[in-house]
Design an enzyme around this catalytic site. Structure first.
Site, PDB file in Angstrom:
ATOM      1  N   ARG A  38       0.810  -1.210   0.000  1.00 37.86           N
ATOM      2  CA  ARG A  38       0.000   0.000   0.000  1.00 37.86           C
ATOM      3  C   ARG A  38       0.849   1.267   0.000  1.00 37.86           C
ATOM      4  NH1 ARG A  38      -2.557  -3.530   3.477  1.00 37.86           N
ATOM      5  NH2 ARG A  38      -1.517  -2.662   5.294  1.00 37.86           N
ATOM      6  N   ASP A  46      -9.338 -10.004   8.345  1.00 31.06           N
ATOM      7  CA  ASP A  46      -8.881  -9.916   9.730  1.00 31.06           C
ATOM      8  C   ASP A  46     -10.048 -10.070  10.699  1.00 31.06           C
ATOM      9  OD1 ASP A  46      -7.243  -9.547  11.915  1.00 31.06           O
ATOM     10  OD2 ASP A  46      -7.210  -7.374  11.760  1.00 31.06           O
TER      11      ASP A  46
END
Length: 845
Positions: free
Chosen positions: A419, A597
């Protein structure tokens, strides 16, 4: 023809006919707040100002921070706009009158006189007029009362008058007791608390058009008790410091115990009262009362006037595990949510200040945000210092900001899981918004279609493209469809305070909308929402909630701790009810975007809580994981096809471990990926965390969660584990702790996450030293100091205050920690079962 309500559905009058008022059938997913709450919020603020209930800037701000329009949206999620406005005005009226008594220190006789005037309004003749010199509260109530009783059933007016008179008498009694210093016993206090909380009058307003249901008075009283006790738990630290009576203080006297233990007692009482309510609630009409109960609890969670948590000192004999258990028990609200806010950050605070400044809105909030940024300047990181300077000195920084940002590009580009490039683009975009610095031609990201990307990335890319095109004088390089998609995206999730829980993304999107549609409703609504989300320290959090992620993490830690296990069933039902249609979970309630997650954490928790009860939920979640997995068994954070992430892959192994035989090939590929991701020094990419030991713990847990397919793989796992142990042993500081990186100062979370690895695979002496460090860091209330723990947009760290407390971990090595309970057999987990480690030493968690 009037519409008839089917069984279980409750209707109230609306401007276009009857509308539903309850939160839907019991047992389904919790109802969301009404999307029209923003209109009610604007209405109540204007109404209070018009009637003189708020006079100063500080009073106006206090009213805005209360969010009574938001409260109305929770109490009646399907009501008409007019009904929501009325409920918001009732909430504000009651709160402002009550706060006036507290803040002005009025004597009991004066309180009685004020309430007597209000009772005269309620009992007076219809259409009675009051002179302009009448007190503001009298004129406001007269207006409110006239609109309230129009739609009321016959006889309702006398019932409401009786309830309000009882509230008035109780309030005077409370003031008289406070003035005299007399203290009540427990039973007396509980009765008085029920009468002063005003749940019963507000509930009467909600029910005013419905048929009489006297048989539910016990249920109404239970709802009032739940809201009152939950409020006392949240406000205990403040009220006890002010010398006011509070359930925690009363229980401490009654039991002769510390306030920390008294708070834990209060939390247990609250759990029992919730169970009493649920056992007694049957039929459609009960749903209205349940909706008010749950709506009040939701509003308490969202308003940060009284944050969740304990903060009460424990006695010396309660230190260690006992104090920690008491502390975390009160962090779970009555409905089962773990709601804790991120700490304020420079990035979002600067972006909001710049947006308010550009719009010429909210001068008071602008001044407070400016003061927050100035307070942050000493000791700020390099990135934060650059953002603060750009925001507070835009003219002086416009020319220099790009060059200074370039010196930070390596640190920012080293972000997580690929990212980094977007982070660099975002930093340059933010600097332009703060000080008008020029863009580089390479700063504009390429257009991206809506498919195959997250909601966050979609808004980020659209915002960056629009802002860049506008700043460079080339608006034609962005299509009209892209602009419309941005507005459409930001219009989703109107039941939340912040769009997708993210202040960062929301602010970037609103800044972009302002370039081409400065008067858009989505922009004006966004400013109201963002100001409502400002923290008590006058800064803006990165996220306004991670309640599902936190509830799952906490619930997993609670499952085997006797004093906390009582809260697990409600927490687990809550988590299961928020499963998204795709089988995954978002990290906060009301969001659209799911992630690996949170899904893996929820799966671990539900399997630990009751795998049979949640069989279908876990089956759907397994489908979500197998669908998002890469062909080689790797897992991204958000979307299938994204770059694989070590932490996500490790979490997926742990979540799928109970079904290892069915997913052997997938799990073998996942294990291979985790093994190959280990660095020579034993570490792993830190992904979304900033703590080295956190990444090591997740990886080691995953490597040992399922049986190895062959001896060669087992040997590689043993070698990888040995490298992790050696790294942790080498980087442990002399006082027993660990920092986020080897040269960083010690912190509790990094130490707690290192302990489980060494407890199972390392030296017991190292574990003992670490536990000594952890015990030494414990505050008097059982908690521990926190440092920022998560990596987030712009390379800025975010803190969830309670998350270190809830980090689940396996037990320490035998003899390393002071025992705190006996029995239960040897600690550990059966290999390949995926069951959580029994947290014998909660201090290490």
């Amino acid at each position: 023809m009037s519409r008839q309500a089917p069984a279980g559905e409750v209707l109230v009058p609306g401007p276009a006919g009857p509308v539903r008022l309850d939160g839907g059938p019991v047992g389904q997913a919790p109802a969301l707040c009404s999307p029209d709450w923003v209109h009610a919020e604007r209405q109540v603020r204007a109404w209070a100002l018009r009637h003189g209930l708020v006079a100063s800037e500080e009073e106006t701000r206090r009213l805005a921070r209360m969010g009574h329009g938001r409260m109305a949206g929770w109490l009646a999620p399907t009501a008409s706009a007019a009904e929501l406005g009325l409920l918001a005005e009732w909430g504000a009226f009651i709160a402002l009158v009550d706060d006036g008594f507290d803040q002005n220190g009025q004597p009991p006789a004066q309180v009685r006189a004020v309430l007597g005037e209000l009772l005269e309004v309620l009992g007076g003749a219809d259409g009675a007029r009051y002179p302009v010199w009448a007190p503001p509260a009298v004129r406001a109530l007269a207006d409110l009362w006239g609109r309230t009783r129009v739609a009321a059933r016959p006889g309702w007016r006398q019932r409401f008058l009786s309830l309000y008179r009882d509230f008035a008498d109780a309030t005077v009694t409370e003031m008289r007791l406070r003035a005299s210093g007399k203290q009540l016993g427990l039973e007396e206090y509980l009765v008085l608390c029920r009468r002063t909380i005003t749940v019963l009058p507000v509930l009467a307003v909600v029910e005013r058009a419905l048929p009489v249901a006297g048989g539910l008075d016990g249920l109404r009283e239970a709802a009032a008790d739940i809201v009152a006790w939950a409020n006392d738990l949240r406000s205990a630290s403040r009220e006890l410091a002010e010398g006011a009576e509070n359930l925690v203080g009363v229980l401490a006297r009654h039991h002769g115990c510390s306030r920390s233990m008294a708070a834990a007692h209060a939390r247990g009482m609250l759990a029992e009262r919730m169970d009493d309510f649920d056992r007694a609630a049957h039929g459609g009409r009960s749903a209205v009362i349940r909706r008010v109960r749950d709506g009040c609890l939701a509003w308490q969670r969202e308003t940060h006037r009284n944050p969740a948590g304990g903060g009460h000192a424990a006695d010396a004999h309660e230190r260690g595990v006992a104090a920690l258990v008491q502390h975390v028990a009160v962090a779970v609200d009555a409905a089962g949510y773990v709601e804790d806010r991120c700490g304020s950050r420079v990035l979002e605070s600067a972006l909001l200040l710049a947006l308010l400044r550009a719009q010429g809105a909210e001068p008071g909030e602008r001044a407070r945000l400016t003061r927050f940024l100035r307070r942050c300047r000493p000791g700020a990181s390099a990135v934060d210092a650059l953002l603060i300077n750009a925001c507070l000195d835009p003219v002086g920084m416009a020319e220099h900001a790009p060059a200074r940002a370039a010196t930070l590009s390596m640190a920012i580009s080293s972000g997580t899981a690929g990212r980094g490039r977007l982070k660099t683009v975002m930093l340059n975009t933010v600097l332009h918004l703060l000080c008008g610095s020029v863009f580089d031609d390479g700063d504009a990201p390429a257009a991206a279609g809506p498919g195959g990307i997250t909601t966050f990335t979609d808004v980020h890319v659209l915002s960056a493209r629009i802002i860049h095109a506008h700043a460079c004088g080339r608006p034609h390089t962005v299509s009209g469809a892209e602009r419309e998609r941005l507005v459409s995206l930001l219009s989703l999730g109107r039941n939340r305070v912040l769009w997708e829980a993210s202040a960062t993304t929301y602010l970037l999107g609103l800044h972009a909308v302002r370039t081409f549609r400065p008067g858009a409703p989505v922009l004006n609504d966004g400013l109201l929402r963002l100001c409502l989300a400002i923290n008590a320290d006058d800064g803006v959090p990165f996220l306004d909630s991670q309640d599902l992620w936190l509830t799952a993490v906490a619930g997993l830690a609670f499952t085997e701790e006797n004093a906390l296990a009582r809260y697990v069933p409600r927490m687990a039902d809550l988590v299961a009810s928020w499963q998204a249609p795709d089988g995954g979970w978002p990290f906060a309630t009301g969001m659209q975007q799911t992630d690996v997650d949170t899904t893996t954490r929820c799966m671990e928790f539900l399997h630990a809580a009751d795998p049979g009860r949640y069989r279908e939920t876990l089956h759907r979640a397994t489908g979500y994981l197998t669908d998002i997995a890469g062909p080689d068994g790797t897992f991204p954070t958000w979307i299938r096809g994204d770059a694989p992430d070590v932490d996500m892959t490790a979490g997926a192994i742990l979540a799928l471990a109970p079904q290892a035989a069915r997913h052997e090939r997938l799990l073998t590929g996942a294990l291979e990926f985790v093994l190959n991701a280990q660095n020579d020094d034993g570490t792993f990419e830190r992904s979304w965390t900033v703590s080295e030991s956190s990444a090591i713990l997740r990886a080691v847990d995953a490597l040992h969660a399922v049986p190895a397919a062959d001896s060669a793989l087992a040997g590689r796992i043993a070698a990888a584990t040995a490298r992790c142990v050696e790294r942790l042993a080498r980087t442990q500081h002399t006082d027993g702790g660990w920092g986020q990186l080897p040269d960083d100062p010690n912190d509790v979370l990094s130490t707690a996450q290192a302990v489980p690895v060494l407890a199972r695979h390392g030296d017991p002496l190292s574990v003992s030293r670490a536990v000594t460090y952890l015990l030494a860091q414990q505050d008097a209330d059982g908690a521990s100091p926190r440092r920022p723990t998560r990596s987030a947009p712009g390379h800025c760290r975010s803190t969830i205050p309670c998350s270190p407390t809830f980090t689940p971990c396996p037990p320490c090595a035998p003899g390393a920690c002071p025992p705190h309970r006996s029995g239960g057999g040897p600690p550990g987990r059966a290999k390949g079962t995926g069951r959580p480690w029994r947290p014998v030493c909660v201090v290490c968690c």
